[in-house]
Design an enzyme around this catalytic site. Structure first.
Site, PDB file in Angstrom:
ATOM      1  CB  SER A 147      -0.843  -0.018   1.282  1.00  0.00           C
ATOM      2  OG  SER A 147      -1.536   1.193   1.448  1.00  0.00           O
ATOM      3  CE1 TYR A 160      -4.595  -2.246   4.893  1.00  0.00           C
ATOM      4  CE2 TYR A 160      -3.397  -0.186   4.627  1.00  0.00           C
ATOM      5  CZ  TYR A 160      -4.054  -1.270   4.075  1.00  0.00           C
ATOM      6  OH  TYR A 160      -4.160  -1.372   2.695  1.00  0.00           O
ATOM      7  CE  LYS A 164      -1.843  -3.903   3.128  1.00  0.00           C
ATOM      8  NZ  LYS A 164      -2.002  -5.029   2.187  1.00  0.00           N
TER       9      LYS A 164
HETATM   10  N1  LIG Z   1      -8.595  -0.366  -1.912  1.00  0.00           N
HETATM   11  C1  LIG Z   1      -7.622   0.401  -1.530  1.00  0.00           C
HETATM   12  O1  LIG Z   1      -7.753   1.623  -1.442  1.00  0.00           O
HETATM   13  C2  LIG Z   1      -6.269  -0.218  -1.207  1.00  0.00           C
HETATM   14  C3  LIG Z   1      -5.159   0.626  -1.108  1.00  0.00           C
HETATM   15  C4  LIG Z   1      -3.924   0.064  -0.815  1.00  0.00           C
HETATM   16  C5  LIG Z   1      -3.803  -1.297  -0.638  1.00  0.00           C
HETATM   17  N2  LIG Z   1      -4.905  -2.093  -0.730  1.00  0.00           N
HETATM   18  C6  LIG Z   1      -4.720  -3.526  -0.540  1.00  0.00           C
HETATM   19  O2  LIG Z   1      -5.271  -4.232  -1.637  1.00  0.00           O
HETATM   20  C7  LIG Z   1      -5.572  -5.563  -1.246  1.00  0.00           C
HETATM   21  C8  LIG Z   1      -6.917  -5.963  -1.781  1.00  0.00           C
HETATM   22  O3  LIG Z   1      -7.922  -5.207  -1.121  1.00  0.00           O
HETATM   23  P1  LIG Z   1      -9.154  -4.515  -1.867  1.00  0.00           P
HETATM   24  O4  LIG Z   1      -8.967  -3.070  -1.723  1.00  0.00           O
HETATM   25  O5  LIG Z   1      -9.342  -5.094  -3.204  1.00  0.00           O
HETATM   26  O6  LIG Z   1     -10.335  -4.900  -0.844  1.00  0.00           O
HETATM   27  P2  LIG Z   1     -11.582  -5.895  -0.986  1.00  0.00           P
HETATM   28  O7  LIG Z   1     -12.172  -5.959   0.370  1.00  0.00           O
HETATM   29  O8  LIG Z   1     -12.446  -5.466  -2.100  1.00  0.00           O
HETATM   30  O9  LIG Z   1     -10.907  -7.281  -1.359  1.00  0.00           O
HETATM   31  C9  LIG Z   1     -10.183  -8.035  -0.426  1.00  0.00           C
HETATM   32  C10 LIG Z   1     -10.548  -9.503  -0.592  1.00  0.00           C
HETATM   33  O10 LIG Z   1      -9.765 -10.232   0.347  1.00  0.00           O
HETATM   34  C11 LIG Z   1     -10.600 -11.209   0.929  1.00  0.00           C
HETATM   35  N3  LIG Z   1     -10.074 -11.626   2.231  1.00  0.00           N
HETATM   36  C12 LIG Z   1     -10.132 -10.953   3.402  1.00  0.00           C
HETATM   37  N4  LIG Z   1      -9.578 -11.681   4.383  1.00  0.00           N
HETATM   38  C13 LIG Z   1      -9.154 -12.838   3.814  1.00  0.00           C
HETATM   39  C14 LIG Z   1      -8.500 -13.992   4.314  1.00  0.00           C
HETATM   40  N5  LIG Z   1      -8.202 -14.111   5.617  1.00  0.00           N
HETATM   41  N6  LIG Z   1      -8.195 -14.976   3.446  1.00  0.00           N
HETATM   42  C15 LIG Z   1      -8.521 -14.874   2.141  1.00  0.00           C
HETATM   43  N7  LIG Z   1      -9.158 -13.817   1.617  1.00  0.00           N
HETATM   44  C16 LIG Z   1      -9.467 -12.808   2.444  1.00  0.00           C
HETATM   45  C17 LIG Z   1     -11.975 -10.566   1.026  1.00  0.00           C
HETATM   46  O11 LIG Z   1     -13.024 -11.534   1.160  1.00  0.00           O
HETATM   47  C18 LIG Z   1     -12.033  -9.788  -0.278  1.00  0.00           C
HETATM   48  O12 LIG Z   1     -12.597 -10.573  -1.312  1.00  0.00           O
HETATM   49  C19 LIG Z   1      -5.427  -5.592   0.273  1.00  0.00           C
HETATM   50  O13 LIG Z   1      -4.191  -6.196   0.628  1.00  0.00           O
HETATM   51  C20 LIG Z   1      -5.433  -4.130   0.655  1.00  0.00           C
HETATM   52  O14 LIG Z   1      -4.755  -3.878   1.867  1.00  0.00           O
HETATM   53  C21 LIG Z   1      -6.132  -1.588  -1.012  1.00  0.00           C
END
Ligand SMILES: NC(=O)c1ccc[n+]([C@@H]2O[C@H](COP(=O)([O-])OP(=O)(O)OC[C@H]3O[C@@H](n4cnc5c(N)ncnc54)[C@H](O)[C@@H]3O)[C@@H](O)[C@H]2O)c1
Length: 264
Positions: A147, A160, A164
């Site tokens: 992130s 968090y 990260k």
């Molecule tokens: N969306 C943002 O703004 C953003 C920014 C920076 C980083 N991220 C990172 O991107 C990654 C994906 O997140 P996203 O934003 O697509 O969110 P999201 O919630 O849409 O998707 C995350 C997915 O991970 C699954 N998940 C959660 N816990 C789990 C577990 N224990 N085992 C298996 N699957 C699990 C959820 O069911 C979901 O389908 C994450 O690592 C998040 O930290 C997101």
């Protein structure tokens, strides 16, 4: 694929049922990979595989909680058995951890929950998949989702941010260790994108459509890019942080001399 030379055509995406993972899964399938959509949410993982198949791709859904090593091991076995040897691993599953509570207010269970998914989940993926990728000797690529929080600490975001920062360090070490095996490593450092991770959060800037990330990550795999950024507007803040760190580092010599003089 152009430069990467990945010969095994199965890709695994954890957290593939939603948001950024769903975008990566669809793009990889479109590029000809058989995709294991792995997620703790079985129903949604199933819906993404149906979507991929309707677009002409090959995909299988796997129910997996990445915080449990035995489940990630089973995923590694299952993906290989049902789809073939894995060439691309996207350690992407993650949870937000809630913004606002300071560290003194958070319980240990809070830390265990966030680090269990966001950090141990990545460690489990590395441990379960990379020995098999090395043994296959067919190249490969690992994408770990970190992130912008890996570079920019903010109050109220302790677990968090900690997870990260750790995923960033892990990925940089992993890149050095896997390079001799012809396996690339990229760390994806997104800014805000509108995904399920923000559910229930009414305060933050939720960002844009995550569907751009699949194509961006595919390009990074092809070029074996070390860092994948999405929001250049954060550059001045990162530069400011590194400048402050470097200033302190450069002052370390005189500061150590002063301390030595004071001690003698
Ligand atoms: N969306 C943002 O703004 C953003 C920014 C920076 C980083 N991220 C990172 O991107 C990654 C994906 O997140 P996203 O934003 O697509 O969110 P999201 O919630 O849409 O998707 C995350 C997915 O991970 C699954 N998940 C959660 N816990 C789990 C577990 N224990 N085992 C298996 N699957 C699990 C959820 O069911 C979901 O389908 C994450 O690592 C998040 O930290 C997101």
């Amino acid at each position: 694929m152009k430069k990467s030379g990945i010969r095994n055509r199965t890709a695994v995406v954890t957290g593939g049922a939603s948001g950024i993972g769903r975008s990566m899964a669809r793009t990889l399938a479109g590029a000809g990979f058989s995709v294991a959509v792995a997620d703790v949410d079985e129903a949604r993982a199933g819906r993404v595989t149906t979507e991929i198949r309707s677009e002409g791709g090959e995909a299988e859904a796997f129910t997996c909680d990445v915080s449990r090593f035995e489940e990630v091991e089973a995923l590694a076995e299952g993906a290989r058995e049902r789809l073939g040897p894995v060439g691309v691993l996207c350690n992407n599953a993650g949870i937000g951890g809630g913004v606002g509570a300071s560290m003194d207010e958070r319980g240990v269970d809070d830390w265990e929950r966030v680090l269990g998914v966001n950090l141990l989940g990545v460690i489990h993926g590395v441990k379960a998949f990379t020995p098999r990728m090395i043994e296959d000797a067919a190249g490969g690529h690992v994408v770990n989702t970190a992130s912008m929080a890996s570079f920019l600490p903010s109050p109220g975001n302790g677990p968090y941010t900690t997870s990260k920062f750790a995923v960033l360090g892990l990925s940089e070490v992993l890149r050095l260790e896997l390079a001799p095996h012809g396996i690339g490593v990229s760390v994806l450092c997104p800014g805000p994108f509108e995904t399920g991770i923000w559910d229930g959060d009414e305060t933050s800037d939720k960002g844009g459509d995550p569907s751009v990330l699949g194509p961006r990550v595919l390009a990074a795999i092809e070029e074996n890019e070390p860092f994948v950024f999405t929001h250049p507007e954060f550059a001045p803040m990162v530069a400011d942080r590194f400048d402050r760190i470097l200033k302190r580092l450069r002052e370390a010599g005189p500061a150590m001399e002063r301390a030595l003089r004071a001690a003698t």
